[in-house]
Design a protein around this motif. Structure first.
Motif, short mmCIF file in Angstrom:
data_model
loop_
_atom_site.label_atom_id
_atom_site.label_comp_id
_atom_site.label_asym_id
_atom_site.label_seq_id
_atom_site.Cartn_x
_atom_site.Cartn_y
_atom_site.Cartn_z
N GLY A 1 -14.06 -8.04 16.07
CA GLY A 1 -12.75 -8.53 16.64
C GLY A 1 -12.18 -9.69 16.08
O GLY A 1 -12.58 -10.33 15.10
N ALA B 1 -8.16 -8.72 20.08
CA ALA B 1 -8.63 -7.28 19.66
C ALA B 1 -9.87 -7.00 19.16
O ALA B 1 -10.53 -7.76 18.35
CB ALA B 1 -7.52 -6.81 18.56
N ILE C 1 -12.55 -3.82 17.63
CA ILE C 1 -12.88 -2.18 17.21
C ILE C 1 -14.18 -2.14 16.80
O ILE C 1 -14.95 -2.75 16.22
CB ILE C 1 -11.83 -2.14 15.93
N THR C 2 -14.72 -0.94 17.42
CA THR C 2 -16.37 -0.54 17.22
C THR C 2 -16.49 0.19 15.88
O THR C 2 -15.28 0.47 15.26
CB THR C 2 -16.63 0.58 18.37
N SER D 1 -13.22 2.71 18.21
CA SER D 1 -12.55 2.33 19.69
C SER D 1 -12.03 1.17 19.51
O SER D 1 -12.65 0.39 18.91
CB SER D 1 -13.53 2.96 20.56
N THR D 2 -10.83 1.11 20.08
CA THR D 2 -10.08 -0.19 20.03
C THR D 2 -10.14 -0.79 21.40
O THR D 2 -9.85 -0.08 22.53
CB THR D 2 -8.86 -0.19 19.59
N ASN D 3 -9.96 -2.10 21.67
CA ASN D 3 -9.49 -2.75 22.92
C ASN D 3 -8.74 -3.87 22.64
O ASN D 3 -8.80 -4.62 21.47
CB ASN D 3 -10.54 -3.03 23.68
N TYR D 4 -7.69 -4.22 23.50
CA TYR D 4 -6.87 -5.40 23.26
C TYR D 4 -6.74 -6.34 24.63
O TYR D 4 -6.68 -5.94 25.63
CB TYR D 4 -5.64 -4.89 22.90
N THR E 1 -2.03 -4.12 16.36
CA THR E 1 -3.12 -3.12 16.01
C THR E 1 -4.36 -3.36 15.18
O THR E 1 -3.83 -4.09 14.35
CB THR E 1 -2.27 -1.93 15.34
N ILE E 2 -5.38 -3.16 15.53
CA ILE E 2 -6.64 -3.50 14.96
C ILE E 2 -7.15 -2.09 14.08
O ILE E 2 -7.07 -1.19 14.79
CB ILE E 2 -7.65 -4.25 15.74
N SER E 3 -7.44 -2.66 12.90
CA SER E 3 -7.96 -1.46 12.18
C SER E 3 -9.31 -1.92 11.24
O SER E 3 -9.32 -3.06 11.27
CB SER E 3 -7.05 -0.56 11.58
N ARG E 4 -10.06 -0.99 10.82
CA ARG E 4 -10.85 -1.21 9.95
C ARG E 4 -11.36 -0.17 8.71
O ARG E 4 -10.96 0.91 8.90
CB ARG E 4 -12.22 -1.64 10.58
#
Length: 117
Positions: free
Chosen positions: A35, A49, A51-52, A56-59, A68-71
């Motif tokens: 996060g 934000a 991200i699993t 899967s994302t949540n904000y 926007t979160i990304s990994r």
């Protein structure tokens, strides 16, 4: 050893964009949700934000539609793309692994974001 290193902050005008990066140790990144948190002056740190490991994302409502979160699991790195920045986004931003009980890694130094004209 250092587990989390944030970078990418800076000074930006309202409406501008920034991309934050967080390099994590494999031991904390692998299989964990990651996060982005922020702490504004005089306020508590908040999760903005997440991200699993599966993507899967949540904000938080305050950033939904703008951040926007990304990994990148191969690089053990999590990103936060921030668009349409507002003065109220000004804060120190941190990343961490988290579960249902909250963040559980050692906090890094954070990266400061200042939104001002």
């Amino acid at each position: 050893q250092v587990q989390l290193v944030e970078s990418g902050g800076g000074l930006v005008q309202p409406g501008g964009s920034l991309r934050l990066s967080c390099a994590a140790s494999a031991s904390i990144f692998s299989l964990n949700a990651m996060g982005w948190y922020r702490q504004a002056p005089g306020k508590q740190r908040e999760l903005v934000a997440g991200i699993t490991s599966a993507g899967s994302t949540n904000y938080a409502d305050s950033v939904k539609g703008r951040f926007t979160i990304s990994r990148d699991n191969a690089k053990n790195t999590v990103y936060l793309q921030m668009n349409s920045l507002k003065p109220e986004d000004t804060a120190v931003y941190y990343c961490n692994a988290y579960n249902t009980r909250g963040a559980f890694g050692s906090w890094g130094q954070g990266t400061r974001v200042t939104v001002s004209s």
